[in-house]
Enzyme design. Structure first.
Site, PDB file in Angstrom:
ATOM      1  N   CYS A  76       4.303  -8.448   4.092  1.00  0.00           N
ATOM      2  CA  CYS A  76       5.870  -7.891   3.826  1.00  0.00           C
ATOM      3  C   CYS A  76       4.788  -7.196   3.156  1.00  0.00           C
ATOM      4  CB  CYS A  76       6.579  -8.507   2.825  1.00  0.00           C
ATOM      5  SG  CYS A  76       7.420  -8.047   2.363  1.00  0.00           S
ATOM      6  N   CYS A 187       7.443  -1.865   7.066  1.00  0.00           N
ATOM      7  CA  CYS A 187       8.476  -2.860   6.338  1.00  0.00           C
ATOM      8  C   CYS A 187       8.224  -4.025   7.551  1.00  0.00           C
ATOM      9  CB  CYS A 187      10.188  -2.396   6.083  1.00  0.00           C
ATOM     10  SG  CYS A 187      11.155  -3.708   5.843  1.00  0.00           S
TER      11      CYS A 187
HETATM   12  N1  DGL Z   1       9.232  -7.618   5.557  1.00  0.00           N
HETATM   13  C1  DGL Z   1       9.431  -6.934   4.291  1.00  0.00           C
HETATM   14  C2  DGL Z   1       8.739  -5.835   3.699  1.00  0.00           C
HETATM   15  O1  DGL Z   1       7.685  -5.638   4.815  1.00  0.00           O
HETATM   16  C3  DGL Z   1      10.786  -6.647   3.831  1.00  0.00           C
HETATM   17  C4  DGL Z   1      11.394  -6.820   2.077  1.00  0.00           C
HETATM   18  C5  DGL Z   1      12.714  -7.458   1.755  1.00  0.00           C
HETATM   19  O2  DGL Z   1      12.973  -8.721   1.885  1.00  0.00           O
HETATM   20  O3  DGL Z   1      13.366  -6.579   1.674  1.00  0.00           O
HETATM   21  O4  DGL Z   1       8.628  -5.229   3.109  1.00  0.00           O
END
Ligand code: DGL
Length: 270
Positions: A76, A187
């Site tokens: 993430c 993301c």
């Molecule tokens: N998968 C997360 C990232 O790479 C998402 C973050 C979120 O929950 O806003 O930033």
């Protein structure tokens, strides 16, 4: 701390985004077991304060440590940006792999000299992002875009909804108009929207940059260098076990498993 090659690889995300990284990990290391912790109950992280994200991710690390993982991939960008330094400080013996926006491969290959970076509000407004852009993209114009609403769309399975397409167009069309020819998916949720993004950029000179394979290679290297890579000699009939844990409960964990299988099947077809 567990230092056995048979221990599983831990994966952390706020929700479904880690699926894009997990798929690459499993492809690169087919014998490894994985445990994926998703903070579905608190997703999305992107609009939260740093302190809160650190607190949440810490709970994920603690859960994975109880499960005896040998390495933790913070799959993430937002959690990495907010918490990786703290995690490394608090658990100095645990190897952590984090995700930074893949500005470098984009800057190295752009022909127009303009790249777009689509991340969460937290990531694209962070100091870490500014530092990465300065370090790896000097002489290149980097246009950051906060993809608000997209994480929620993925979590709710609304990839094909007209509202999701409207959001994506609103983020991507201005980048195309500005001449960007690379789009960094900063993301981990966004590769799950790749078919929808590809429809929008169809026929235009723009390439998506998904860091998943590079992260998997990097994780493999770290494990190999520390003697923790599990590579059984000869033929093994044992299928590795893949666990999914969600703070949203058993149903959310099951949804996660299904989406992970669907995503892996989609990539196999490519
Ligand atoms: N998968 C997360 C990232 O790479 C998402 C973050 C979120 O929950 O806003 O930033």
């Amino acid at each position: 701390m567990h230092s056995d090659p048979r221990s599983p690889i831990g994966i952390i995300d706020s929700g479904m985004g880690g699926i894009s990284i997990r798929t690459a990990l499993v492809r690169a290391m087919p014998h490894e077991e994985t445990i994926y912790w998703a903070d579905t109950a608190h997703c999305p992280y992107g609009g939260k304060a740093r302190k809160e994200i650190v607190q949440l991710v810490r709970a994920g690390v603690e859960t994975l440590l109880t499960e005896g993982v040998k390495i933790i991939v913070v799959a993430c960008n937002t959690a990495t940006t907010a918490a990786i330094a703290t995690l490394r400080e608090e658990w100095p013996e645990m190897p952590f792999v984090g995700l930074e926006p893949a500005v470098k491969p984009a800057a190295e290959t752009t022909r127009s000299g303009i790249i777009g970076v689509l991340g969460t509000e937290f990531t694209v407004r962070s100091e870490m992002f500014r530092t990465t852009a300065r370090r790896y993209a000097s002489g290149v114009r980097v246009i950051p875009v906060a993809g608000n609403g997209l994480v929620e769309a993925v979590e709710q399975g609304l990839e094909e909804a007209p509202e999701t397409e409207r959001l994506l167009r609103g983020y991507i069309e201005p980048l195309l108009a500005a001449g960007a020819d690379r789009l960094v998916l900063a993301c981990t949720h966004f590769p799950l929207l790749a078919p929808q993004i590809e429809r929008i950029i169809d026929g235009r000179d723009m390439r998506l940059i998904d860091p998943a394979e590079a992260i998997a290679r990097h994780t493999r290297e770290i494990l190999a260098a520390s003697g923790l890579l599990y590579e059984p000699n000869g033929v093994t009939t044992e299928a590795p076990i893949h666990h999914f844990i969600s703070t949203g409960g058993a149903e959310a964990a099951e949804r996660l498993r299904l989406r992970a299988e669907q995503y892996a099947a989609r990539l196999r077809k490519r």
